[in-house]
Design a protein around this motif. Sequence first.
Motif, PDB file in Angstrom:
ATOM      1  N   ALA A  64       0.825  -1.213   0.000  1.00 30.22           N
ATOM      2  CA  ALA A  64       0.000   0.000   0.000  1.00 30.22           C
ATOM      3  C   ALA A  64       0.856   1.258   0.000  1.00 30.22           C
ATOM      4  N   MET A  65       2.078   1.128   0.507  1.00 29.78           N
ATOM      5  CA  MET A  65       2.994   2.270   0.578  1.00 29.78           C
ATOM      6  C   MET A  65       4.076   2.204  -0.498  1.00 29.78           C
ATOM      7  N   ASP A  66       3.911   1.331  -1.488  1.00 32.92           N
ATOM      8  CA  ASP A  66       4.924   1.141  -2.543  1.00 32.92           C
ATOM      9  C   ASP A  66       6.299   0.836  -1.970  1.00 32.92           C
ATOM     10  N   MET A  67       6.314  -0.093  -1.027  1.00 37.42           N
ATOM     11  CA  MET A  67       7.546  -0.461  -0.347  1.00 37.42           C
ATOM     12  C   MET A  67       7.644  -1.985  -0.372  1.00 37.42           C
ATOM     13  N   SER A  68       8.838  -2.498  -0.486  1.00 33.84           N
ATOM     14  CA  SER A  68       9.010  -3.948  -0.488  1.00 33.84           C
ATOM     15  C   SER A  68       8.664  -4.516   0.886  1.00 33.84           C
ATOM     16  N   TYR A  69       8.331  -5.812   0.887  1.00 33.96           N
ATOM     17  CA  TYR A  69       8.076  -6.486   2.163  1.00 33.96           C
ATOM     18  C   TYR A  69       9.309  -6.392   3.050  1.00 33.96           C
ATOM     19  N   ARG A  70      10.485  -6.594   2.450  1.00 33.19           N
ATOM     20  CA  ARG A  70      11.724  -6.548   3.243  1.00 33.19           C
ATOM     21  C   ARG A  70      11.893  -5.200   3.919  1.00 33.19           C
ATOM     22  N   ARG A  71      11.668  -4.115   3.180  1.00 35.85           N
ATOM     23  CA  ARG A  71      11.810  -2.773   3.760  1.00 35.85           C
ATOM     24  C   ARG A  71      10.800  -2.572   4.893  1.00 35.85           C
ATOM     25  N   ALA A  72       9.556  -2.974   4.654  1.00 38.97           N
ATOM     26  CA  ALA A  72       8.521  -2.833   5.691  1.00 38.97           C
ATOM     27  C   ALA A  72       8.900  -3.646   6.929  1.00 38.97           C
ATOM     28  N   TRP A  73       9.362  -4.883   6.696  1.00 41.11           N
ATOM     29  CA  TRP A  73       9.743  -5.745   7.810  1.00 41.11           C
ATOM     30  C   TRP A  73      10.907  -5.150   8.589  1.00 41.11           C
ATOM     31  N   LEU A  74      11.899  -4.589   7.888  1.00 39.13           N
ATOM     32  CA  LEU A  74      13.045  -3.973   8.566  1.00 39.13           C
ATOM     33  C   LEU A  74      12.614  -2.776   9.417  1.00 39.13           C
ATOM     34  N   LEU A  75      11.664  -1.997   8.915  1.00 41.42           N
ATOM     35  CA  LEU A  75      11.161  -0.853   9.689  1.00 41.42           C
ATOM     36  C   LEU A  75      10.412  -1.329  10.936  1.00 41.42           C
ATOM     37  N   VAL A  76       9.598  -2.366  10.792  1.00 40.73           N
ATOM     38  CA  VAL A  76       8.886  -2.934  11.937  1.00 40.73           C
ATOM     39  C   VAL A  76       9.890  -3.485  12.948  1.00 40.73           C
ATOM     40  N   ASP A  77      10.894  -4.199  12.464  1.00 36.99           N
ATOM     41  CA  ASP A  77      11.914  -4.750  13.343  1.00 36.99           C
ATOM     42  C   ASP A  77      12.626  -3.640  14.118  1.00 36.99           C
ATOM     43  N   ALA A  78      12.963  -2.562  13.434  1.00 33.10           N
ATOM     44  CA  ALA A  78      13.624  -1.439  14.105  1.00 33.10           C
ATOM     45  C   ALA A  78      12.723  -0.854  15.186  1.00 33.10           C
ATOM     46  N   MET A  79      11.450  -0.654  14.856  1.00 33.58           N
ATOM     47  CA  MET A  79      10.528  -0.114  15.867  1.00 33.58           C
ATOM     48  C   MET A  79      10.433  -1.056  17.059  1.00 33.58           C
ATOM     49  N   ASN A  80      10.272  -2.336  16.797  1.00 30.89           N
ATOM     50  CA  ASN A  80      10.120  -3.297  17.891  1.00 30.89           C
ATOM     51  C   ASN A  80      11.361  -3.390  18.769  1.00 30.89           C
ATOM     52  N   ARG A  81      12.542  -3.094  18.218  1.00 28.99           N
ATOM     53  CA  ARG A  81      13.777  -3.109  18.993  1.00 28.99           C
ATOM     54  C   ARG A  81      13.980  -1.837  19.808  1.00 28.99           C
ATOM     55  N   CYS A  82      13.319  -0.754  19.430  1.00 31.75           N
ATOM     56  CA  CYS A  82      13.555   0.548  20.062  1.00 31.75           C
ATOM     57  C   CYS A  82      12.655   0.840  21.262  1.00 31.75           C
ATOM     58  N   TRP A  83      11.547   0.177  21.353  1.00 26.35           N
ATOM     59  CA  TRP A  83      10.583   0.480  22.409  1.00 26.35           C
ATOM     60  C   TRP A  83      10.582  -0.625  23.462  1.00 26.35           C
ATOM     61  N   ALA A  84      10.153  -0.288  24.666  1.00 20.94           N
ATOM     62  CA  ALA A  84      10.142  -1.242  25.780  1.00 20.94           C
ATOM     63  C   ALA A  84       9.307  -2.477  25.446  1.00 20.94           C
ATOM     64  N   LEU A  85       8.233  -2.297  24.717  1.00 21.18           N
ATOM     65  CA  LEU A  85       7.369  -3.400  24.282  1.00 21.18           C
ATOM     66  C   LEU A  85       7.224  -3.326  22.769  1.00 21.18           C
TER      67      LEU A  85
END
Length: 125
Positions: free
Chosen positions: A45-66
Amino acid sequence: MSESGLRLKIAIRVMSGNEIAMGPGKADLLDAIDATGSISAAGRAMDMSYRRAWLLVDAMNRCWALPLVETMPNGAARSGARLSEAGRKVLDAYRALQKGAAMVESGAEWQTLKAQLLPIPREHQ
């Protein structure tokens, strides 16, 4: 853009060390995951590869307490992804920060800067 060509663009980035924990693109990705229930569909939906989306999600999940995004593996009763309760809180707080920042445009400080700002830069001499 305003008629004069002058505008104020504020992009809030929340940092965890050297990593962007939340920014405009990551917030948009969270919105897309919330709407689609899927990291891959959100990426498309954002014209982004699955890998890029997954990497962004992974980064967010690593940065926050939960974790902000919870995934359900294929084969589970409901596969896909969704925002966690923490993800919803972080996204809502970030969107509130963005609204507050947008209000700066009507403030005296921006009006002072705008009065001195050229609509386009001068050519090199």
